[in-house]
Design an enzyme around this catalytic site. Structure first.
Site, mmCIF file in Angstrom:
data_model
loop_
_atom_site.group_PDB
_atom_site.id
_atom_site.type_symbol
_atom_site.label_atom_id
_atom_site.label_comp_id
_atom_site.label_asym_id
_atom_site.label_seq_id
_atom_site.Cartn_x
_atom_site.Cartn_y
_atom_site.Cartn_z
ATOM 1 N N HIS A 151 31.511 43.144 41.995
ATOM 2 C CA HIS A 151 32.723 43.817 42.475
ATOM 3 C C HIS A 151 32.371 45.191 43.036
ATOM 4 O O HIS A 151 32.329 46.189 42.314
ATOM 5 C CB HIS A 151 33.724 43.957 41.323
ATOM 6 C CG HIS A 151 35.083 44.419 41.728
ATOM 7 N ND1 HIS A 151 36.205 43.631 41.641
ATOM 8 C CD2 HIS A 151 35.513 45.602 42.234
ATOM 9 C CE1 HIS A 151 37.260 44.291 42.063
ATOM 10 N NE2 HIS A 151 36.859 45.506 42.429
ATOM 11 N N HIS A 171 33.083 47.325 46.936
ATOM 12 C CA HIS A 171 33.561 47.326 48.313
ATOM 13 C C HIS A 171 32.507 47.997 49.184
ATOM 14 O O HIS A 171 32.131 49.139 48.923
ATOM 15 C CB HIS A 171 34.882 48.080 48.404
ATOM 16 C CG HIS A 171 35.950 47.499 47.537
ATOM 17 N ND1 HIS A 171 36.870 46.588 48.015
ATOM 18 C CD2 HIS A 171 36.233 47.672 46.218
ATOM 19 C CE1 HIS A 171 37.682 46.228 47.026
ATOM 20 N NE2 HIS A 171 37.321 46.875 45.930
ATOM 21 N N HIS A 210 42.017 40.922 43.382
ATOM 22 C CA HIS A 210 42.303 42.096 42.570
ATOM 23 C C HIS A 210 43.657 41.896 41.883
ATOM 24 O O HIS A 210 44.662 41.638 42.554
ATOM 25 C CB HIS A 210 42.366 43.346 43.438
ATOM 26 C CG HIS A 210 41.038 43.831 43.929
ATOM 27 N ND1 HIS A 210 40.128 43.018 44.562
ATOM 28 C CD2 HIS A 210 40.468 45.070 43.890
ATOM 29 C CE1 HIS A 210 39.052 43.726 44.877
ATOM 30 N NE2 HIS A 210 39.234 44.979 44.479
ATOM 31 N N GLU A 225 45.164 45.663 37.564
ATOM 32 C CA GLU A 225 44.631 47.028 37.581
ATOM 33 C C GLU A 225 45.837 47.964 37.540
ATOM 34 O O GLU A 225 46.213 48.453 36.479
ATOM 35 C CB GLU A 225 43.774 47.254 38.831
ATOM 36 C CG GLU A 225 43.133 48.628 38.904
ATOM 37 C CD GLU A 225 42.416 48.874 40.239
ATOM 38 O OE1 GLU A 225 41.634 49.833 40.289
ATOM 39 O OE2 GLU A 225 42.649 48.142 41.222
ATOM 40 N N ASP A 274 32.607 49.085 41.641
ATOM 41 C CA ASP A 274 33.802 49.180 42.482
ATOM 42 C C ASP A 274 33.562 50.001 43.756
ATOM 43 O O ASP A 274 33.279 49.446 44.810
ATOM 44 C CB ASP A 274 34.961 49.737 41.667
ATOM 45 C CG ASP A 274 36.329 49.392 42.235
ATOM 46 O OD1 ASP A 274 36.396 48.604 43.201
ATOM 47 O OD2 ASP A 274 37.328 49.898 41.710
ATOM 48 N N ASP A 275 33.719 51.309 43.700
ATOM 49 C CA ASP A 275 33.493 52.217 44.833
ATOM 50 C C ASP A 275 32.675 53.398 44.298
ATOM 51 O O ASP A 275 33.214 54.495 44.094
ATOM 52 C CB ASP A 275 34.826 52.710 45.411
ATOM 53 C CG ASP A 275 35.722 51.562 45.862
ATOM 54 O OD1 ASP A 275 35.448 50.972 46.911
ATOM 55 O OD2 ASP A 275 36.688 51.255 45.139
#
Length: 326
Positions: A11, A13, A190, A193, A271-272
């Site tokens: 996961h 991006h 997603h 969250e 994630d990021d």
């Protein structure tokens, strides 16, 4: 304890993996004004989920050519390998490429070149998950699914939806997921969250996914946790992201351990990473230090990620063999 542990990430991006340094370098190629994008310390400037999305989109917009995306993928995957990862999947967004004037094919080929170059240098294996952006609306998500199916690429092996979970209902994306699933793509979304447990439940009811991105809010509903176990759903957990965005006050409070102990299949991702001060090595380390996760437990998370990866049987076996010798 975890520095030399074999890791895998499901996961992340790809535009969100671009460091401030890389964004500045690529922006300079194209003369892009970055005023206001960074804070006084040089990090991305944002203060809540909405401003995070805005900063993300501004940074993503500097990437405009296949070369730019090659550099992005290469930089990300080599950094992943440097922290012990043997496999990584990245979410890609045709909407971001199109906004920069790049065709989907050129976008994917640029990223694929970076992934292959990183594998040649480090041995890490990478794949891509094409995504629709939720807050762009169901019509755009349907187009994203049709695009990935009509223009297949061997390294694009999954489909999903990211973006603002507070907008639209999973049933609105059912046709897109059906099209992608019928084409043989792995499916993830997603959910759970910023949406509550009902977001996860609705995704399971309407989208036919085998994995949930985040899904942490499922912990609030014991029946849903039991369903995740019964249906063998894998959660792509990103503890550092959840803390940075205010879902939980700190790593010890994160439900990673509670979900794992309940029998849910969990994995670890960043994630990021530059937005949240994270990396794959940091995530594993935070769980070891902040939740007392043992080396064996974290190795199990890596094996779960390999088992759940959107790869063919031969590639999966290669990865399993690497785990056995790691």
């Amino acid at each position: 304890m975890v520095a030399d542990l074999a890791k895998a990430e499901l996961h992340c991006h790809i535009e969100g993996a671009a460091s401030p340094e890389l964004v500045r370098r690529v922006a300079a190629r194209h003369g892009v004004d970055l005023s206001g994008l960074f804070d006084a310390d040089g990090a991305f400037a944002w203060h809540d989920f909405t401003s995070f999305l805005n900063a993300y989109d501004r940074a993503a917009a500097v990437f405009r050519t296949p070369e730019d995306y090659r550099d992005l993928a290469y930089t990300y995957f080599t950094s992943l390998a440097a922290e012990g990862a043997i496999y990584g999947e990245v979410f890609i967004s045709s909407d971001h490429a199109l906004a920069s004037g790049l065709s989907y094919r050129d976008y994917v080929e640029g990223l694929a070149e970076g992934i292959r170059d990183a594998e040649a240098e480090t041995g890490i294996i990478g794949r891509m998950i094409a995504t629709g952006v939720r807050h762009y609306g169901p019509d755009r998500i349907l187009v994203a699914a049709q695009t990935v199916v009509n223009e297949p690429h061997p390294l694009v092996t999954g489909f999903g939806v990211a973006g603002d979970e507070r907008m639209h209902h999973p049933r609105d994306f059912a046709d897109a997921f059906r099209i992608a699933g019928e084409a043989g793509l792995g499916l993830t979304v997603h959910a759970g969250e910023f949406g509550g447990p009902e977001s996860v439940r609705d995704a399971l009811d309407h989208l036919g996914v085998t994995r949930i991105g985040h899904g942490v809010r499922a912990i609030e509903d014991p029946d849903l946790v039991a369903r995740l176990v019964d249906e063998d759903i894998v959660l792509e957990l990103c503890p550092g992201s959840n803390v940075a965005l205010g879902l939980y006050p700190d790593i010890p409070s994160h439900p990673y351990a509670r979900l794992r102990d309940a029998g849910v299949r969990v994995t670890v991702s960043s994630d990021d990473p530059p937005y949240f001060g994270s990396s794959i090595g940091a995530e594993y380390g935070w769980l070891a230090d902040g939740q007392g996760q043992s080396r064996a437990a974290l190795a199990e998370a890596t094996r779960t990620a390999i088992d759940a990866a959107f790869v063919d049987a031969e590639t999966r076996q290669r990865l399993i063999n690497r785990l056995a010798t790691a």
